[in-house]
Scaffold this motif. Sequence first.
Motif, PDB file in Angstrom:
ATOM      1  N   PHE A 124     -16.009 -16.663  12.894  1.00 50.96           N
ATOM      2  CA  PHE A 124     -16.762 -15.916  12.496  1.00 50.96           C
ATOM      3  C   PHE A 124     -16.091 -14.872  11.830  1.00 50.96           C
ATOM      4  CE2 PHE A 124     -20.366 -18.352  14.012  1.00 50.96           C
ATOM      5  CZ  PHE A 124     -20.866 -18.419  13.156  1.00 50.96           C
ATOM      6  N   ALA A 125     -14.790 -14.717  12.359  1.00 52.97           N
ATOM      7  CA  ALA A 125     -13.283 -12.996  12.465  1.00 52.97           C
ATOM      8  C   ALA A 125     -12.522 -13.520  11.518  1.00 52.97           C
ATOM      9  CB  ALA A 125     -13.955 -12.563  13.793  1.00 52.97           C
ATOM     10  N   GLY A 126     -12.171 -15.057  11.582  1.00 54.66           N
ATOM     11  CA  GLY A 126     -11.051 -16.091  10.971  1.00 54.66           C
ATOM     12  C   GLY A 126      -9.809 -15.259  11.507  1.00 54.66           C
ATOM     13  N   LEU A 127      -9.751 -15.011  13.024  1.00 53.32           N
ATOM     14  CA  LEU A 127      -8.768 -14.494  13.562  1.00 53.32           C
ATOM     15  C   LEU A 127      -7.955 -15.971  13.647  1.00 53.32           C
ATOM     16  CD1 LEU A 127      -9.568 -11.813  16.123  1.00 53.32           C
ATOM     17  CD2 LEU A 127      -9.342 -11.457  14.061  1.00 53.32           C
ATOM     18  N   THR A 128      -6.744 -15.495  14.408  1.00 48.57           N
ATOM     19  CA  THR A 128      -5.423 -16.511  14.397  1.00 48.57           C
ATOM     20  C   THR A 128      -5.465 -17.326  16.054  1.00 48.57           C
ATOM     21  OG1 THR A 128      -3.576 -15.461  15.194  1.00 48.57           O
ATOM     22  CG2 THR A 128      -4.137 -15.721  12.654  1.00 48.57           C
ATOM     23  N   ASP A 129      -5.278 -18.153  16.286  1.00 47.60           N
ATOM     24  CA  ASP A 129      -4.784 -18.114  18.064  1.00 47.60           C
ATOM     25  C   ASP A 129      -4.670 -17.301  18.634  1.00 47.60           C
ATOM     26  OD1 ASP A 129      -5.464 -20.259  17.284  1.00 47.60           O
ATOM     27  OD2 ASP A 129      -3.957 -21.840  17.952  1.00 47.60           O
ATOM     28  N   GLU A 130      -3.259 -16.267  18.115  1.00 49.46           N
ATOM     29  CA  GLU A 130      -2.656 -15.349  18.495  1.00 49.46           C
ATOM     30  C   GLU A 130      -3.462 -13.972  18.509  1.00 49.46           C
ATOM     31  OE1 GLU A 130      -1.188 -17.342  16.269  1.00 49.46           O
ATOM     32  OE2 GLU A 130       0.571 -18.367  17.718  1.00 49.46           O
ATOM     33  N   GLU A 131      -4.530 -14.011  18.065  1.00 45.40           N
ATOM     34  CA  GLU A 131      -4.800 -12.810  17.809  1.00 45.40           C
ATOM     35  C   GLU A 131      -6.029 -13.363  18.607  1.00 45.40           C
ATOM     36  OE1 GLU A 131      -4.415 -11.671  13.108  1.00 45.40           O
ATOM     37  OE2 GLU A 131      -6.117 -12.703  13.320  1.00 45.40           O
ATOM     38  N   THR A 132      -7.107 -13.764  18.132  1.00 47.27           N
ATOM     39  CA  THR A 132      -8.103 -14.104  19.551  1.00 47.27           C
ATOM     40  C   THR A 132      -7.385 -14.329  20.846  1.00 47.27           C
ATOM     41  OG1 THR A 132      -9.246 -15.851  17.870  1.00 47.27           O
ATOM     42  CG2 THR A 132      -9.725 -16.048  20.320  1.00 47.27           C
ATOM     43  N   ALA A 133      -6.224 -14.824  21.069  1.00 43.53           N
ATOM     44  CA  ALA A 133      -5.824 -14.616  22.904  1.00 43.53           C
ATOM     45  C   ALA A 133      -5.665 -13.063  23.252  1.00 43.53           C
ATOM     46  CB  ALA A 133      -4.070 -15.507  22.481  1.00 43.53           C
ATOM     47  N   ALA A 134      -5.266 -11.781  21.973  1.00 40.64           N
ATOM     48  CA  ALA A 134      -5.000 -10.956  22.124  1.00 40.64           C
ATOM     49  C   ALA A 134      -6.605 -10.097  22.470  1.00 40.64           C
ATOM     50  CB  ALA A 134      -3.840 -10.762  21.331  1.00 40.64           C
ATOM     51  N   VAL A 135      -7.074 -10.730  21.775  1.00 42.11           N
ATOM     52  CA  VAL A 135      -8.587  -9.810  22.343  1.00 42.11           C
ATOM     53  C   VAL A 135      -9.044 -10.698  23.221  1.00 42.11           C
ATOM     54  CG1 VAL A 135     -10.990 -10.124  21.195  1.00 42.11           C
ATOM     55  CG2 VAL A 135      -8.722  -9.829  19.874  1.00 42.11           C
ATOM     56  N   LEU A 136      -9.133 -11.870  23.812  1.00 43.60           N
ATOM     57  CA  LEU A 136      -9.643 -12.415  24.446  1.00 43.60           C
ATOM     58  C   LEU A 136      -8.501 -11.910  26.131  1.00 43.60           C
ATOM     59  CD1 LEU A 136     -11.816 -15.339  23.097  1.00 43.60           C
ATOM     60  CD2 LEU A 136     -12.202 -13.170  23.639  1.00 43.60           C
ATOM     61  N   GLY A 137      -7.616 -11.624  25.976  1.00 39.89           N
ATOM     62  CA  GLY A 137      -6.649 -11.464  27.016  1.00 39.89           C
ATOM     63  C   GLY A 137      -6.260 -12.800  27.589  1.00 39.89           C
ATOM     64  N   VAL A 138      -6.173 -13.946  27.205  1.00 40.25           N
ATOM     65  CA  VAL A 138      -5.268 -15.470  27.754  1.00 40.25           C
ATOM     66  C   VAL A 138      -4.572 -16.092  26.494  1.00 40.25           C
ATOM     67  CG1 VAL A 138      -7.672 -15.282  28.236  1.00 40.25           C
ATOM     68  CG2 VAL A 138      -7.096 -16.522  25.933  1.00 40.25           C
ATOM     69  N   ALA A 139      -3.629 -16.562  26.899  1.00 35.96           N
ATOM     70  CA  ALA A 139      -2.332 -17.427  26.164  1.00 35.96           C
ATOM     71  C   ALA A 139      -3.403 -18.076  25.135  1.00 35.96           C
ATOM     72  CB  ALA A 139      -2.155 -18.683  27.582  1.00 35.96           C
ATOM     73  N   PRO A 140      -2.180 -17.984  23.795  1.00 37.59           N
ATOM     74  CA  PRO A 140      -2.775 -18.077  22.543  1.00 37.59           C
ATOM     75  C   PRO A 140      -2.539 -20.534  23.072  1.00 37.59           C
ATOM     76  CG  PRO A 140      -1.014 -17.125  22.298  1.00 37.59           C
ATOM     77  CD  PRO A 140      -1.201 -17.310  23.847  1.00 37.59           C
ATOM     78  N   ARG A 141      -2.386 -20.950  24.003  1.00 35.43           N
ATOM     79  CA  ARG A 141      -2.148 -21.651  24.239  1.00 35.43           C
ATOM     80  C   ARG A 141      -3.906 -22.141  24.855  1.00 35.43           C
ATOM     81  NH1 ARG A 141      -0.694 -27.210  23.014  1.00 35.43           N
ATOM     82  NH2 ARG A 141      -1.295 -28.479  24.999  1.00 35.43           N
ATOM     83  N   THR A 142      -4.277 -21.230  25.690  1.00 30.27           N
ATOM     84  CA  THR A 142      -5.630 -21.485  26.281  1.00 30.27           C
ATOM     85  C   THR A 142      -6.692 -21.037  25.058  1.00 30.27           C
ATOM     86  OG1 THR A 142      -5.085 -20.634  28.135  1.00 30.27           O
ATOM     87  CG2 THR A 142      -7.404 -20.626  27.858  1.00 30.27           C
ATOM     88  N   VAL A 143      -6.454 -20.897  24.126  1.00 34.77           N
ATOM     89  CA  VAL A 143      -6.936 -20.556  22.931  1.00 34.77           C
ATOM     90  C   VAL A 143      -6.975 -21.786  22.361  1.00 34.77           C
ATOM     91  CG1 VAL A 143      -7.405 -19.222  20.297  1.00 34.77           C
ATOM     92  CG2 VAL A 143      -7.070 -17.845  23.153  1.00 34.77           C
ATOM     93  N   TRP A 144      -6.005 -22.692  22.489  1.00 32.89           N
ATOM     94  CA  TRP A 144      -6.029 -23.471  21.751  1.00 32.89           C
ATOM     95  C   TRP A 144      -6.841 -24.490  21.927  1.00 32.89           C
ATOM     96  CZ3 TRP A 144      -3.635 -28.804  22.450  1.00 32.89           C
ATOM     97  CH2 TRP A 144      -4.167 -29.096  21.159  1.00 32.89           C
ATOM     98  N   ARG A 145      -6.725 -24.890  23.455  1.00 35.70           N
ATOM     99  CA  ARG A 145      -7.454 -25.832  23.833  1.00 35.70           C
ATOM    100  C   ARG A 145      -8.736 -25.601  23.929  1.00 35.70           C
ATOM    101  NH1 ARG A 145      -3.366 -25.295  27.606  1.00 35.70           N
ATOM    102  NH2 ARG A 145      -4.616 -23.274  29.107  1.00 35.70           N
TER     103      ARG A 145
END
Length: 181
Positions: free
Chosen positions: A145-166
Amino acid sequence: MADPPLASSAPEGPDGLDGLFPLVYDELRRMAHQRMRHERGGHTLSTTGLVHEAYLKLAGQTRAEWRDRGHFLAVAAQAMRRVLVDHARRHGAIRRGGGTRRVSLDEAEMAVDEQADALVALDVALTRLAALDARMCRVVECRFFAGLTDEETAAVLGVAPRTVWRDWVKARGWLHRELYG
C-alpha cells in the motif's frame, strides 16, 4: 539506527499532525505515487487525493502518538490502505447499480469492478492475517500500500531487512492461498 523521535508524545488532534505533515509530505506523496501506479487507468483518486484523504483519516485520530518518523509512515500506510479500500467499496456499491466498463491493464482485460472487488477481498484477507501475524500484515501494508522497499519497511518496523523479505514472501504465499484457494 532508529529514527529520532518526532516528539515524546505528539500533541493530540490535528494541531500535532499539522506540524508533522509538512515534514513528511514529500515522502507521503512518493508512497502514494508508488501505490497509484498499480491502480487502474482512469482512477478517480489521484496521488494528491490519496495523500489528502490519508491526512484526513490521520487528523481524525483523537489519541495520536507517533514515536518517530518511521512509526508515522507506518500509520500513514495503514491510512492509505483504508482510503483505497473505502474507495473500492464505494465503487463497488456504485457499479452494482450500473454497467461494467472494461479497461486494459498490462495487456489483459479486467473489469474495473473486479479490481475493486479484489482490493476489498485483499483487505478482508489482511484483517485475518493481522490476527495471525500482525508484523506480516504491517509488512504488506508498507510494501503493497505504501510502496516502501525492504530497507524502508525494516526501518519503519524496527526489524532487519532480511526479516522483512521473509515476512513478505510468507505473507504473499498466505494471501495467495486465502484469495485463490
